[in-house]
Design a protein around this motif. Structure first.
Motif, PDB file in Angstrom:
ATOM      1  N   ARG A  95       0.870  -1.173   0.000  1.00  0.00           N
ATOM      2  CA  ARG A  95       0.000   0.000   0.000  1.00  0.00           C
ATOM      3  C   ARG A  95       0.909   1.225   0.000  1.00  0.00           C
ATOM      4  O   ARG A  95       1.875   1.295   0.761  1.00  0.00           O
ATOM      5  N   VAL A  96       0.601   2.201  -0.859  1.00  0.00           N
ATOM      6  CA  VAL A  96       1.461   3.364  -1.067  1.00  0.00           C
ATOM      7  C   VAL A  96       0.785   4.621  -0.534  1.00  0.00           C
ATOM      8  O   VAL A  96      -0.411   4.849  -0.769  1.00  0.00           O
ATOM      9  N   PHE A  97       1.567   5.449   0.174  1.00  0.00           N
ATOM     10  CA  PHE A  97       1.056   6.691   0.744  1.00  0.00           C
ATOM     11  C   PHE A  97       1.140   7.813  -0.295  1.00  0.00           C
ATOM     12  O   PHE A  97       2.190   8.018  -0.920  1.00  0.00           O
ATOM     13  N   PRO A  98       0.070   8.586  -0.492  1.00  0.00           N
ATOM     14  CA  PRO A  98       0.102   9.713  -1.443  1.00  0.00           C
ATOM     15  C   PRO A  98       0.738  10.940  -0.798  1.00  0.00           C
ATOM     16  O   PRO A  98       0.108  11.634  -0.006  1.00  0.00           O
ATOM     17  N   CYS A  99       1.970  11.227  -1.111  1.00  0.00           N
ATOM     18  CA  CYS A  99       2.686  12.330  -0.473  1.00  0.00           C
ATOM     19  C   CYS A  99       2.203  13.683  -0.991  1.00  0.00           C
ATOM     20  O   CYS A  99       1.985  13.857  -2.199  1.00  0.00           O
ATOM     21  N   SER A 100       2.094  14.641  -0.096  1.00  0.00           N
ATOM     22  CA  SER A 100       1.725  15.997  -0.505  1.00  0.00           C
ATOM     23  C   SER A 100       2.948  16.811  -0.907  1.00  0.00           C
ATOM     24  O   SER A 100       2.828  17.810  -1.620  1.00  0.00           O
ATOM     25  N   THR A 101       4.134  16.418  -0.451  1.00  0.00           N
ATOM     26  CA  THR A 101       5.363  17.093  -0.868  1.00  0.00           C
ATOM     27  C   THR A 101       5.558  16.893  -2.365  1.00  0.00           C
ATOM     28  O   THR A 101       5.545  15.763  -2.859  1.00  0.00           O
ATOM     29  N   ARG A 102       5.733  17.991  -3.078  1.00  0.00           N
ATOM     30  CA  ARG A 102       5.899  17.933  -4.530  1.00  0.00           C
ATOM     31  C   ARG A 102       7.363  18.111  -4.923  1.00  0.00           C
ATOM     32  O   ARG A 102       8.114  18.854  -4.275  1.00  0.00           O
ATOM     33  N   LEU A 103       7.742  17.454  -5.997  1.00  0.00           N
ATOM     34  CA  LEU A 103       9.096  17.570  -6.522  1.00  0.00           C
ATOM     35  C   LEU A 103       9.234  18.848  -7.341  1.00  0.00           C
ATOM     36  O   LEU A 103       8.398  19.140  -8.205  1.00  0.00           O
ATOM     37  N   ALA A 104      10.295  19.601  -7.077  1.00  0.00           N
ATOM     38  CA  ALA A 104      10.557  20.817  -7.840  1.00  0.00           C
ATOM     39  C   ALA A 104      10.985  20.469  -9.260  1.00  0.00           C
ATOM     40  O   ALA A 104      11.640  19.450  -9.502  1.00  0.00           O
ATOM     41  N   ILE A 105      10.617  21.300 -10.190  1.00  0.00           N
ATOM     42  CA  ILE A 105      10.993  21.091 -11.591  1.00  0.00           C
ATOM     43  C   ILE A 105      12.336  21.770 -11.839  1.00  0.00           C
ATOM     44  O   ILE A 105      12.457  22.998 -11.718  1.00  0.00           O
ATOM     45  N   GLN A 106      13.351  20.972 -12.160  1.00  0.00           N
ATOM     46  CA  GLN A 106      14.689  21.479 -12.443  1.00  0.00           C
ATOM     47  C   GLN A 106      15.362  20.525 -13.437  1.00  0.00           C
ATOM     48  O   GLN A 106      16.028  19.546 -13.040  1.00  0.00           O
ATOM     49  N   PRO A 107      15.195  20.769 -14.732  1.00  0.00           N
ATOM     50  CA  PRO A 107      15.736  19.848 -15.745  1.00  0.00           C
ATOM     51  C   PRO A 107      17.238  19.606 -15.635  1.00  0.00           C
ATOM     52  O   PRO A 107      17.713  18.525 -15.991  1.00  0.00           O
ATOM     53  N   ARG A 108      18.007  20.574 -15.138  1.00  0.00           N
ATOM     54  CA  ARG A 108      19.458  20.394 -15.071  1.00  0.00           C
ATOM     55  C   ARG A 108      19.858  19.319 -14.059  1.00  0.00           C
ATOM     56  O   ARG A 108      20.961  18.777 -14.124  1.00  0.00           O
ATOM     57  N   LEU A 109      18.977  19.018 -13.116  1.00  0.00           N
ATOM     58  CA  LEU A 109      19.264  17.992 -12.114  1.00  0.00           C
ATOM     59  C   LEU A 109      18.446  16.724 -12.319  1.00  0.00           C
ATOM     60  O   LEU A 109      18.636  15.737 -11.601  1.00  0.00           O
ATOM     61  N   ALA A 110      17.527  16.737 -13.282  1.00  0.00           N
ATOM     62  CA  ALA A 110      16.635  15.593 -13.478  1.00  0.00           C
ATOM     63  C   ALA A 110      17.410  14.350 -13.899  1.00  0.00           C
ATOM     64  O   ALA A 110      18.315  14.417 -14.734  1.00  0.00           O
ATOM     65  N   GLY A 111      17.051  13.229 -13.306  1.00  0.00           N
ATOM     66  CA  GLY A 111      17.639  11.946 -13.677  1.00  0.00           C
ATOM     67  C   GLY A 111      18.805  11.515 -12.828  1.00  0.00           C
ATOM     68  O   GLY A 111      18.960  10.335 -12.531  1.00  0.00           O
ATOM     69  N   ILE A 112      19.665  12.453 -12.414  1.00  0.00           N
ATOM     70  CA  ILE A 112      20.865  12.078 -11.659  1.00  0.00           C
ATOM     71  C   ILE A 112      20.534  11.939 -10.172  1.00  0.00           C
ATOM     72  O   ILE A 112      19.527  12.450  -9.688  1.00  0.00           O
ATOM     73  N   LYS A 113      21.399  11.248  -9.451  1.00  0.00           N
ATOM     74  CA  LYS A 113      21.159  11.005  -8.029  1.00  0.00           C
ATOM     75  C   LYS A 113      22.075  11.925  -7.216  1.00  0.00           C
ATOM     76  O   LYS A 113      23.072  11.495  -6.628  1.00  0.00           O
ATOM     77  N   HIS A 114      21.717  13.201  -7.191  1.00  0.00           N
ATOM     78  CA  HIS A 114      22.512  14.181  -6.469  1.00  0.00           C
ATOM     79  C   HIS A 114      22.222  14.109  -4.971  1.00  0.00           C
ATOM     80  O   HIS A 114      21.271  13.451  -4.532  1.00  0.00           O
ATOM     81  N   LEU A 115      23.025  14.797  -4.191  1.00  0.00           N
ATOM     82  CA  LEU A 115      22.939  14.684  -2.741  1.00  0.00           C
ATOM     83  C   LEU A 115      21.778  15.461  -2.124  1.00  0.00           C
ATOM     84  O   LEU A 115      21.486  15.289  -0.938  1.00  0.00           O
ATOM     85  N   ASN A 116      21.122  16.309  -2.894  1.00  0.00           N
ATOM     86  CA  ASN A 116      20.033  17.119  -2.348  1.00  0.00           C
ATOM     87  C   ASN A 116      18.756  16.296  -2.279  1.00  0.00           C
ATOM     88  O   ASN A 116      17.999  16.197  -3.246  1.00  0.00           O
TER      89      ASN A 116
END
Length: 271
Positions: free
Chosen positions: A122-143
């Motif tokens: 069972r999955v919880f629907p999170c209200s926290t939204r991901l910011a849109i930032q194409p320069r960081l999309a896809g990679i696993k950065h520390l933030n």
């Protein structure tokens, strides 16, 4: 806990490290079985792309040797690789020269309830939204503060994962997983051009599905389409595939395609 920095045992890092000060770095969480790092080529390919985007220089031949030696000591467990931009003076400007830091942390294999894989989650629907930032999309950065905030939204053990959307309401990923749906026999996973992490298990699943002649689509996924899926599952490099049984009022069966991919992935990881 086994801890290395630049190939040597340590118990801390420099206080002026840019990974600590600004999150200027990347990480990979690598599954280790019988001293062998699983999906290592995929982890290192993502790391290399991330280093290029963040302006971090790494001697990959040295890193390869360190990972191999480190995994021999772990045997079975998890090797967390962190690469930072190294030490720097106060301020955002990149140091010149920049000397990256290679950190390896060893941990026992995490425990996941077997029913997660067998019976679904069972999955919880999170209200926290991901910011849109194409320069960081896809990679696993520390933030990872978005994931920290999202994970703090639930404590009920009935939820094994959380689902995250972006600022415009598109379904993107789990807190620590990628997401797939099946609709009319087609395997669909969200495009990660604006945000999200391109997981190595996600990549393996897409390659495996293509080999099995299962049609794969990578595109935007709305909440409406997600809720109308025939099957839903989540994945990461540590646990493989978990079928999703429910999220909010929506419920799904554990489908044939999900089970087929589970079997294929388990065979690959056990080989």
């Amino acid at each position: 806990m086994l801890e290395w920095c630049n190939g040597q045992p340590v118990n801390g890092i420099a206080l002026r490290d840019r990974g600590l000060a600004y999150g200027h770095g990347l990480f990979e969480t690598i599954r280790v079985r019988s001293a062998k790092p699983r999906l290592l080529d995929d982890h290192l390919a993502r790391l290399k792309e991330g280093c290029q985007r963040l302006g971090i220089t790494v001697e990959h031949s040295i890193l390869d040797a360190e990972i191999a030696a480190f995994c021999q000591l772990i045997g079975d467990g998890v090797a967390k690789l962190i690469v930072t931009a190294g030490e720097g003076a106060r301020g955002y400007a990149m140091p010149s020269p920049a000397n990256s830091q290679r950190i390896l942390l060893g941990s026992p294999a995490p425990y996941y309830a077997p029913e997660n894989s067998r019976d679904g989650i069972r999955v919880f629907p999170c209200s926290t939204r991901l910011a849109i930032q194409p320069r960081l999309a896809g990679i696993k950065h520390l933030n990872r503060l978005e994931q920290v905030l999202a994970r703090s939204e639930w404590q009920d053990p009935m939820f094994a994962e959380g689902l995250m959307c972006d600022q415009e309401g598109r379904v993107i990923e789990g807190v620590f997983s990628n997401v797939f749906i099946v609709r009319n026999g087609v395997l669909i996973t969200p495009a990660l051009l604006r945000c999200g992490v391109a997981g190595v298990m996600r990549g393996l699943i897409m390659r495996t599905a293509t080999r099995l002649s299962i049609k794969v689509e990578v595109r935007d996924l709305s909440w409406s389409e997600f809720s109308k899926a025939d099957e839903v599952f989540m994945c990461n490099s540590q646990y493989g595939i978990w079928p999703v049984r429910a999220c909010t009022e929506h419920e799904w069966p554990i489908g044939v395609l999900t089970q087929k991919l589970q079997g294929e992935i388990e065979t690959i990881l056990d080989s």
